[in-house]
Every structure is written in C-alpha cells, then in structure tokens.
Write a protein that holds these residues in place. Structure first.
Motif, PDB file in Angstrom:
ATOM      1  N   SER A 167       0.740  -1.147   0.024  1.00 17.85           N
ATOM      2  CA  SER A 167       0.020  -0.190   0.032  1.00 17.85           C
ATOM      3  C   SER A 167       0.736   1.230   0.004  1.00 17.85           C
ATOM      4  O   SER A 167       2.079   1.016   0.349  1.00 17.85           O
ATOM      5  N   ILE A 168       0.345   2.390  -0.418  1.00 19.72           N
ATOM      6  CA  ILE A 168       0.690   3.536  -0.161  1.00 19.72           C
ATOM      7  C   ILE A 168      -0.037   4.318   0.729  1.00 19.72           C
ATOM      8  O   ILE A 168      -1.000   4.702   0.564  1.00 19.72           O
ATOM      9  N   ASP A 169       0.881   4.945   1.780  1.00 19.40           N
ATOM     10  CA  ASP A 169       0.302   5.286   2.910  1.00 19.40           C
ATOM     11  C   ASP A 169      -0.479   6.635   2.428  1.00 19.40           C
ATOM     12  O   ASP A 169      -1.628   6.771   3.116  1.00 19.40           O
ATOM     13  N   GLU A 170       0.078   7.463   1.709  1.00 21.99           N
ATOM     14  CA  GLU A 170      -0.601   8.858   1.606  1.00 21.99           C
ATOM     15  C   GLU A 170      -1.718   8.852   0.602  1.00 21.99           C
ATOM     16  O   GLU A 170      -2.582   9.658   0.868  1.00 21.99           O
ATOM     17  N   THR A 171      -1.978   7.752  -0.165  1.00 17.68           N
ATOM     18  CA  THR A 171      -2.984   7.638  -1.054  1.00 17.68           C
ATOM     19  C   THR A 171      -4.086   6.802  -0.627  1.00 17.68           C
ATOM     20  O   THR A 171      -5.402   6.720  -1.097  1.00 17.68           O
ATOM     21  N   GLY A 172      -3.755   5.703   0.228  1.00 21.52           N
ATOM     22  CA  GLY A 172      -4.478   4.642   0.609  1.00 21.52           C
ATOM     23  C   GLY A 172      -4.700   3.506  -0.441  1.00 21.52           C
ATOM     24  O   GLY A 172      -5.542   2.671  -0.124  1.00 21.52           O
ATOM     25  N   GLU A 173      -3.946   3.737  -1.380  1.00 21.92           N
ATOM     26  CA  GLU A 173      -3.945   2.486  -2.633  1.00 21.92           C
ATOM     27  C   GLU A 173      -3.469   1.470  -2.128  1.00 21.92           C
ATOM     28  O   GLU A 173      -2.178   1.445  -1.476  1.00 21.92           O
ATOM     29  N   SER A 174      -3.988   0.420  -2.445  1.00 24.78           N
ATOM     30  CA  SER A 174      -3.183  -0.871  -1.936  1.00 24.78           C
ATOM     31  C   SER A 174      -3.745  -2.013  -2.913  1.00 24.78           C
ATOM     32  O   SER A 174      -4.548  -2.122  -3.564  1.00 24.78           O
ATOM     33  N   ARG A 175      -2.647  -3.097  -2.968  1.00 26.92           N
ATOM     34  CA  ARG A 175      -2.758  -4.107  -4.135  1.00 26.92           C
ATOM     35  C   ARG A 175      -2.283  -5.466  -3.260  1.00 26.92           C
ATOM     36  O   ARG A 175      -1.546  -5.263  -2.408  1.00 26.92           O
ATOM     37  N   ARG A 176      -3.019  -6.364  -3.714  1.00 29.63           N
ATOM     38  CA  ARG A 176      -2.599  -7.803  -3.003  1.00 29.63           C
ATOM     39  C   ARG A 176      -1.903  -8.622  -4.108  1.00 29.63           C
ATOM     40  O   ARG A 176      -2.148  -8.343  -5.251  1.00 29.63           O
ATOM     41  N   ALA A 177      -0.773  -9.370  -3.539  1.00 33.30           N
ATOM     42  CA  ALA A 177      -0.196 -10.374  -4.326  1.00 33.30           C
ATOM     43  C   ALA A 177      -0.020 -11.576  -3.306  1.00 33.30           C
ATOM     44  O   ALA A 177      -0.380 -11.510  -2.304  1.00 33.30           O
ATOM     45  N   VAL A 178       0.577 -12.779  -4.214  1.00 33.24           N
ATOM     46  CA  VAL A 178       0.621 -13.803  -3.483  1.00 33.24           C
ATOM     47  C   VAL A 178       2.222 -14.129  -3.930  1.00 33.24           C
ATOM     48  O   VAL A 178       2.449 -14.356  -5.041  1.00 33.24           O
ATOM     49  N   ALA A 179       3.055 -14.817  -2.959  1.00 31.25           N
ATOM     50  CA  ALA A 179       4.384 -15.130  -3.032  1.00 31.25           C
ATOM     51  C   ALA A 179       4.597 -16.395  -3.514  1.00 31.25           C
ATOM     52  O   ALA A 179       3.698 -17.053  -3.526  1.00 31.25           O
ATOM     53  N   ASP A 180       5.299 -16.366  -4.572  1.00 32.05           N
ATOM     54  CA  ASP A 180       5.585 -17.741  -5.210  1.00 32.05           C
ATOM     55  C   ASP A 180       6.551 -18.751  -4.432  1.00 32.05           C
ATOM     56  O   ASP A 180       6.692 -18.399  -3.354  1.00 32.05           O
ATOM     57  N   THR A 181       6.842 -20.068  -4.815  1.00 33.36           N
ATOM     58  CA  THR A 181       7.405 -20.885  -4.342  1.00 33.36           C
ATOM     59  C   THR A 181       8.764 -20.441  -3.868  1.00 33.36           C
ATOM     60  O   THR A 181       9.333 -21.157  -2.851  1.00 33.36           O
ATOM     61  N   SER A 182       9.560 -19.494  -4.388  1.00 33.43           N
ATOM     62  CA  SER A 182      10.717 -19.122  -4.016  1.00 33.43           C
ATOM     63  C   SER A 182      10.472 -17.605  -2.757  1.00 33.43           C
ATOM     64  O   SER A 182      11.440 -17.088  -2.444  1.00 33.43           O
ATOM     65  N   GLY A 183       9.176 -17.283  -2.648  1.00 32.70           N
ATOM     66  CA  GLY A 183       9.046 -16.146  -1.868  1.00 32.70           C
ATOM     67  C   GLY A 183       9.000 -14.856  -2.611  1.00 32.70           C
ATOM     68  O   GLY A 183       8.745 -13.846  -1.904  1.00 32.70           O
ATOM     69  N   LYS A 184       8.910 -14.868  -3.791  1.00 34.41           N
ATOM     70  CA  LYS A 184       9.033 -13.559  -4.606  1.00 34.41           C
ATOM     71  C   LYS A 184       7.521 -13.125  -4.840  1.00 34.41           C
ATOM     72  O   LYS A 184       6.822 -14.079  -5.233  1.00 34.41           O
ATOM     73  N   PHE A 185       7.216 -11.914  -4.720  1.00 39.03           N
ATOM     74  CA  PHE A 185       5.914 -11.494  -5.297  1.00 39.03           C
ATOM     75  C   PHE A 185       6.297 -10.169  -6.042  1.00 39.03           C
ATOM     76  O   PHE A 185       7.222  -9.239  -5.977  1.00 39.03           O
ATOM     77  N   ARG A 186       5.348  -9.623  -6.808  1.00 44.38           N
ATOM     78  CA  ARG A 186       5.271  -8.406  -7.774  1.00 44.38           C
ATOM     79  C   ARG A 186       3.879  -8.122  -7.665  1.00 44.38           C
ATOM     80  O   ARG A 186       2.894  -8.744  -7.846  1.00 44.38           O
ATOM     81  N   VAL A 187       3.738  -6.476  -7.580  1.00 45.93           N
ATOM     82  CA  VAL A 187       2.428  -5.949  -7.997  1.00 45.93           C
ATOM     83  C   VAL A 187       2.449  -4.599  -8.802  1.00 45.93           C
ATOM     84  O   VAL A 187       3.568  -4.114  -8.896  1.00 45.93           O
ATOM     85  N   THR A 188       1.571  -4.308  -9.409  1.00 55.57           N
ATOM     86  CA  THR A 188       1.377  -3.162 -10.225  1.00 55.57           C
ATOM     87  C   THR A 188       0.766  -2.225  -9.304  1.00 55.57           C
ATOM     88  O   THR A 188      -0.575  -2.289  -8.906  1.00 55.57           O
ATOM     89  N   MET A 189       1.422  -1.073  -9.110  1.00 58.15           N
ATOM     90  CA  MET A 189       0.958   0.149  -8.241  1.00 58.15           C
ATOM     91  C   MET A 189       0.460   1.220  -8.991  1.00 58.15           C
ATOM     92  O   MET A 189       1.157   1.517  -9.849  1.00 58.15           O
ATOM     93  N   PRO A 190      -0.684   2.082  -8.746  1.00 61.93           N
ATOM     94  CA  PRO A 190      -0.827   3.335  -9.097  1.00 61.93           C
ATOM     95  C   PRO A 190       0.014   4.362  -9.039  1.00 61.93           C
ATOM     96  O   PRO A 190       0.220   4.463  -7.579  1.00 61.93           O
ATOM     97  N   THR A 191       0.615   5.192  -9.884  1.00 60.55           N
ATOM     98  CA  THR A 191       1.503   6.265  -9.345  1.00 60.55           C
ATOM     99  C   THR A 191       0.628   7.366  -8.981  1.00 60.55           C
ATOM    100  O   THR A 191      -0.302   7.794  -9.500  1.00 60.55           O
ATOM    101  N   PRO A 192       0.837   8.057  -7.796  1.00 58.89           N
ATOM    102  CA  PRO A 192       0.338   8.981  -7.301  1.00 58.89           C
ATOM    103  C   PRO A 192       0.441  10.191  -8.263  1.00 58.89           C
ATOM    104  O   PRO A 192       1.437  10.403  -9.039  1.00 58.89           O
TER     105      PRO A 192
END
Length: 194
Positions: free
Chosen positions: A132-157
């Motif tokens: 999440s981005i504190d100042e905008t309140g925007e948040s996205r969820r992701a799920v870690a893969d088998t190696s523990g890595k995750f990736r999300v696309t966040m909206p630019t403020p």
C-alpha cells in the motif's frame, strides 16, 4: 512460552549424601553461545526435587527470530550446575522494492515487489502480501511464489512528492512481517523555446 523442567537435590559424591538445592533460576540468551543472559525467574529457597514443573514464562513476542538458549541453573552446597537447551524462535521477513525512482507523475503505474522468507526455510509459497501507499490509501494484493518472490502493479500518485510504500505479510500461524520504503514522484519539466 512456558519453560518446563526439573531440578534435583545436589549430590555430594564425597559423602554419598544429598543436600537440598539452595536456589534455582531460569536464564535466556540470544544465540547458541550467548555472551549475556537475562533471568526470567529466580527462586531463592531450599528445595529437594522439582520435576516437569513450569519454571517460568518466557515472552518471545519481541525477540528477534533465530536460535536462543534457555538454561536452568541450580545452586547448592557452594556448587552450581547448569543445563541448557536451544530454542528456535520462528520468524518471517519481508524485503520490499520499487522500480527505479523517481517516477514521473505522468507514468500511470509502477512496479513494486519483494521477497518473503522464513528464517527456518524457504516454504513461503502462497503467502498473501498487501502492498500500500500510505499517503493515497491505494493498496494491491499479491501472492508469494515458491521462492518467496512477489510483484504488484501500483498506481502512481498524481501529485509530485515523497510517498511511503508499505508491505505486509501474515502467515497461517500468525507470524507477521512488514517493510517500507520511501519513493519520489516528480513532474517532468517541459522547456519551450520560441
């Protein structure tokens, strides 16, 4: 964590007799061979035998994850004996990243991600992560893969400035890890020449 243990009477081998233990204490320390111990309970009266009793309660909620040492120390007849066990405090960690910053404000989205790791092994697949981005309140969820890595696309403020990106993960056992970083959004300057 309840500390269970026992302390027996001190045996005087030279006299083939027993004398009561004069006192006992439970100590805890960080690591395999701690340089310093913290006493979590101390009893200073004579005792003959305690066996499989609760010797104290150890609060591990604020301890760093990893190996710790718990010792029962018994004193009697000017002698001291110590018995220690290793205890593994499980831990979960999260390391967050965002694509190279600063980010131009006219860029609609940016990539963020990270790594989720247990201190006792890499089994972090399918752990949900909230970014999440504190100042905008925007948040996205992701799920870690088998190696523990995750990736999300966040909206630019939309507005230029400094922003706090925060990641949070909780596993099924209630272990929680979080991380945060600061990123900058800027407006591209347009130079017109006539």
């Amino acid at each position: 964590v309840r500390v269970i243990g026992g302390a027996f009477a001190v045996v005087q081998a030279d006299r083939l007799s027993q004398v009561p233990a004069e006192s006992w204490r439970v100590e805890v320390g960080e690591g395999e061979s701690p340089s310093a111990f913290k006493v979590i309970r101390e009893v200073g009266h004579p005792l003959n035998i305690i066996f499989d009793e609760e010797l104290g309660v150890w609060d591990v909620s604020k301890l760093p994850a990893g190996r710790h040492t718990v010792c029962l120390v018994v004193k009697g007849n000017r002698r001291e004996t110590r018995d220690c066990v290793a205890v593994w405090v499980p831990g979960l960690s999260l390391k967050l990243w965002a694509e190279s910053t600063p980010i131009p404000a006219d860029q609609v989205t940016f990539q963020a991600g990270g790594d989720v790791v247990y201190n006792y092994g890499p089994r972090t697949s399918h752990l949900p992560v909230t970014v999440s981005i504190d100042e905008t309140g925007e948040s996205r969820r992701a799920v870690a893969d088998t190696s523990g890595k995750f990736r999300v696309t966040m909206p630019t403020p939309a507005a230029a400035g400094l922003y706090h990106l925060r990641g949070l993960v909780t596993d099924l056992d209630g272990l929680v890890a979080e991380d945060s970083l600061i990123f900058r959004v800027y407006r591209k300057e347009i130079l017109l020449t006539l």
